[in-house]
Design a protein around this motif. Sequence first.
Motif, PDB file in Angstrom:
ATOM      1  N   LEU A 149      75.016  12.026 120.896  1.00  0.00           N
ATOM      2  CA  LEU A 149      75.641  11.115 119.943  1.00  0.00           C
ATOM      3  C   LEU A 149      75.631   9.691 120.487  1.00  0.00           C
ATOM      4  O   LEU A 149      75.816   9.470 121.684  1.00  0.00           O
ATOM      5  CB  LEU A 149      77.093  11.535 119.683  1.00  0.00           C
ATOM      6  CG  LEU A 149      77.339  12.934 119.103  1.00  0.00           C
ATOM      7  CD1 LEU A 149      78.841  13.132 118.899  1.00  0.00           C
ATOM      8  CD2 LEU A 149      76.587  13.143 117.811  1.00  0.00           C
ATOM      9  N   THR A 150      75.413   8.738 119.593  1.00  0.00           N
ATOM     10  CA  THR A 150      75.535   7.351 119.991  1.00  0.00           C
ATOM     11  C   THR A 150      77.011   7.018 120.230  1.00  0.00           C
ATOM     12  O   THR A 150      77.906   7.796 119.866  1.00  0.00           O
ATOM     13  CB  THR A 150      74.989   6.410 118.907  1.00  0.00           C
ATOM     14  OG1 THR A 150      75.829   6.508 117.745  1.00  0.00           O
ATOM     15  CG2 THR A 150      73.557   6.779 118.539  1.00  0.00           C
ATOM     16  N   GLU A 151      77.278   5.878 120.803  1.00  0.00           N
ATOM     17  CA  GLU A 151      78.665   5.482 121.067  1.00  0.00           C
ATOM     18  C   GLU A 151      79.467   5.408 119.768  1.00  0.00           C
ATOM     19  O   GLU A 151      80.615   5.853 119.708  1.00  0.00           O
ATOM     20  CB  GLU A 151      78.692   4.139 121.782  1.00  0.00           C
ATOM     21  CG  GLU A 151      80.079   3.677 122.196  1.00  0.00           C
ATOM     22  CD  GLU A 151      80.053   2.389 122.984  1.00  0.00           C
ATOM     23  OE1 GLU A 151      81.111   1.728 123.085  1.00  0.00           O
ATOM     24  OE2 GLU A 151      78.964   2.030 123.503  1.00  0.00           O
ATOM     25  N   ARG A 152      78.868   4.864 118.719  1.00  0.00           N
ATOM     26  CA  ARG A 152      79.574   4.754 117.445  1.00  0.00           C
ATOM     27  C   ARG A 152      79.772   6.127 116.810  1.00  0.00           C
ATOM     28  O   ARG A 152      80.835   6.411 116.245  1.00  0.00           O
ATOM     29  CB  ARG A 152      78.821   3.807 116.510  1.00  0.00           C
ATOM     30  CG  ARG A 152      79.455   3.593 115.118  1.00  0.00           C
ATOM     31  CD  ARG A 152      80.939   3.329 115.147  1.00  0.00           C
ATOM     32  NE  ARG A 152      81.360   2.151 115.862  1.00  0.00           N
ATOM     33  CZ  ARG A 152      81.546   0.962 115.301  1.00  0.00           C
ATOM     34  NH1 ARG A 152      81.315   0.796 114.013  1.00  0.00           N
ATOM     35  NH2 ARG A 152      81.964  -0.054 116.020  1.00  0.00           N
ATOM     36  N   GLU A 153      78.766   6.999 116.886  1.00  0.00           N
ATOM     37  CA  GLU A 153      78.909   8.350 116.343  1.00  0.00           C
ATOM     38  C   GLU A 153      80.004   9.119 117.072  1.00  0.00           C
ATOM     39  O   GLU A 153      80.786   9.841 116.452  1.00  0.00           O
ATOM     40  CB  GLU A 153      77.574   9.096 116.437  1.00  0.00           C
ATOM     41  CG  GLU A 153      76.513   8.569 115.478  1.00  0.00           C
ATOM     42  CD  GLU A 153      75.116   9.039 115.835  1.00  0.00           C
ATOM     43  OE1 GLU A 153      74.173   8.721 115.075  1.00  0.00           O
ATOM     44  OE2 GLU A 153      74.940   9.717 116.878  1.00  0.00           O
ATOM     45  N   ALA A 154      80.074   8.947 118.389  1.00  0.00           N
ATOM     46  CA  ALA A 154      81.135   9.597 119.166  1.00  0.00           C
ATOM     47  C   ALA A 154      82.505   9.085 118.733  1.00  0.00           C
ATOM     48  O   ALA A 154      83.464   9.860 118.620  1.00  0.00           O
ATOM     49  CB  ALA A 154      80.913   9.342 120.656  1.00  0.00           C
ATOM     50  N   GLU A 155      82.601   7.793 118.485  1.00  0.00           N
ATOM     51  CA  GLU A 155      83.858   7.207 118.037  1.00  0.00           C
ATOM     52  C   GLU A 155      84.257   7.774 116.681  1.00  0.00           C
ATOM     53  O   GLU A 155      85.425   8.113 116.442  1.00  0.00           O
ATOM     54  CB  GLU A 155      83.705   5.686 117.954  1.00  0.00           C
ATOM     55  CG  GLU A 155      84.995   4.931 117.761  1.00  0.00           C
ATOM     56  CD  GLU A 155      84.792   3.430 117.864  1.00  0.00           C
ATOM     57  OE1 GLU A 155      85.796   2.713 117.997  1.00  0.00           O
ATOM     58  OE2 GLU A 155      83.625   2.975 117.814  1.00  0.00           O
ATOM     59  N   VAL A 156      83.280   7.920 115.781  1.00  0.00           N
ATOM     60  CA  VAL A 156      83.545   8.484 114.456  1.00  0.00           C
ATOM     61  C   VAL A 156      84.006   9.928 114.576  1.00  0.00           C
ATOM     62  O   VAL A 156      84.949  10.348 113.895  1.00  0.00           O
ATOM     63  CB  VAL A 156      82.284   8.370 113.561  1.00  0.00           C
ATOM     64  CG1 VAL A 156      82.424   9.228 112.305  1.00  0.00           C
ATOM     65  CG2 VAL A 156      82.035   6.914 113.182  1.00  0.00           C
ATOM     66  N   LEU A 157      83.391  10.708 115.454  1.00  0.00           N
ATOM     67  CA  LEU A 157      83.797  12.105 115.630  1.00  0.00           C
ATOM     68  C   LEU A 157      85.230  12.198 116.131  1.00  0.00           C
ATOM     69  O   LEU A 157      86.000  13.055 115.680  1.00  0.00           O
ATOM     70  CB  LEU A 157      82.838  12.813 116.586  1.00  0.00           C
ATOM     71  CG  LEU A 157      83.151  14.286 116.903  1.00  0.00           C
ATOM     72  CD1 LEU A 157      83.249  15.118 115.632  1.00  0.00           C
ATOM     73  CD2 LEU A 157      82.095  14.866 117.841  1.00  0.00           C
ATOM     74  N   ARG A 158      85.610  11.336 117.045  1.00  0.00           N
ATOM     75  CA  ARG A 158      87.000  11.350 117.534  1.00  0.00           C
ATOM     76  C   ARG A 158      87.983  11.030 116.403  1.00  0.00           C
ATOM     77  O   ARG A 158      89.066  11.635 116.319  1.00  0.00           O
ATOM     78  CB  ARG A 158      87.159  10.357 118.681  1.00  0.00           C
ATOM     79  CG  ARG A 158      86.426  10.756 119.960  1.00  0.00           C
ATOM     80  CD  ARG A 158      86.774   9.849 121.125  1.00  0.00           C
ATOM     81  NE  ARG A 158      86.030  10.237 122.320  1.00  0.00           N
ATOM     82  CZ  ARG A 158      84.877   9.682 122.698  1.00  0.00           C
ATOM     83  NH1 ARG A 158      84.340   8.702 121.968  1.00  0.00           N
ATOM     84  NH2 ARG A 158      84.264  10.096 123.782  1.00  0.00           N
ATOM     85  N   LEU A 159      87.624  10.102 115.545  1.00  0.00           N
ATOM     86  CA  LEU A 159      88.496   9.755 114.426  1.00  0.00           C
ATOM     87  C   LEU A 159      88.519  10.869 113.382  1.00  0.00           C
ATOM     88  O   LEU A 159      89.558  11.128 112.765  1.00  0.00           O
ATOM     89  CB  LEU A 159      88.037   8.434 113.800  1.00  0.00           C
ATOM     90  CG  LEU A 159      88.187   7.203 114.707  1.00  0.00           C
ATOM     91  CD1 LEU A 159      87.575   5.973 114.054  1.00  0.00           C
ATOM     92  CD2 LEU A 159      89.650   6.957 115.043  1.00  0.00           C
TER      93      LEU A 159
END
Length: 222
Positions: A159-169
């Motif tokens: 996952l990209t950094e932004r995708e990882a952030e979206v998954l956490r949210l």
Amino acid sequence: MPVTVLLVDDEPLVRAGLRAVLEAQPDITVVGEAADGAAVIPLVRQLRPDVVAMDVRMPLLDGIEATRAVLRTVSDPPKILVVTTFENDEYVYEALRAGADGFLLKRARPAEIVHAVRLVAEGESLLFPASVRQLAAEYGDGDGAGNPVARAAMERAALTEREAEVLRLMAQGLSNAEIAARLIVGTETVKSHVSAVLAKLGARDRTQAVIAAYESGFVAPG
């Protein structure tokens, strides 16, 4: 178009109660009923419901196996909402792992039942995220390290950094609109990130993506 629902429960009174609550809504239609999970696949193929509200414990074929069977054999399967008596139930977590999109307590208030069906049908938010987190803590790999298979799958997803952030949210239960507001981006951008996360994880929806996040230790359930 109304949300169409198939009710599956071995207790006629439960089915009658759910039908009464759901059919009081102008945007929801109950298209059929079944008393056991063994009848689900032919009814799903015949009626093409948007949502199957299914008891997790039934005498012939329980909700876990019925969920697996539907997702394995039906093209474009419906959303599956597991209906249960007990919130903190290993059967519920296994149903979510098998591919169910959420769960609903039989003692839920009418407004909660309607909200759950609508939310699962829309698929843009996680139903009862705190409860899913508690189930993952108790029945998943609760030490936070994740199991090796799930960890390896998460690593392969890259996952990209932004995708990882979206998954956490997503794991916090935020909707696409809420994630967009948090990240100060457009809703369509969030939808694209969510789609990428699901594709990379091989998850059919955000519930399975969040379960994968917990199972891998990517998100700590505690």
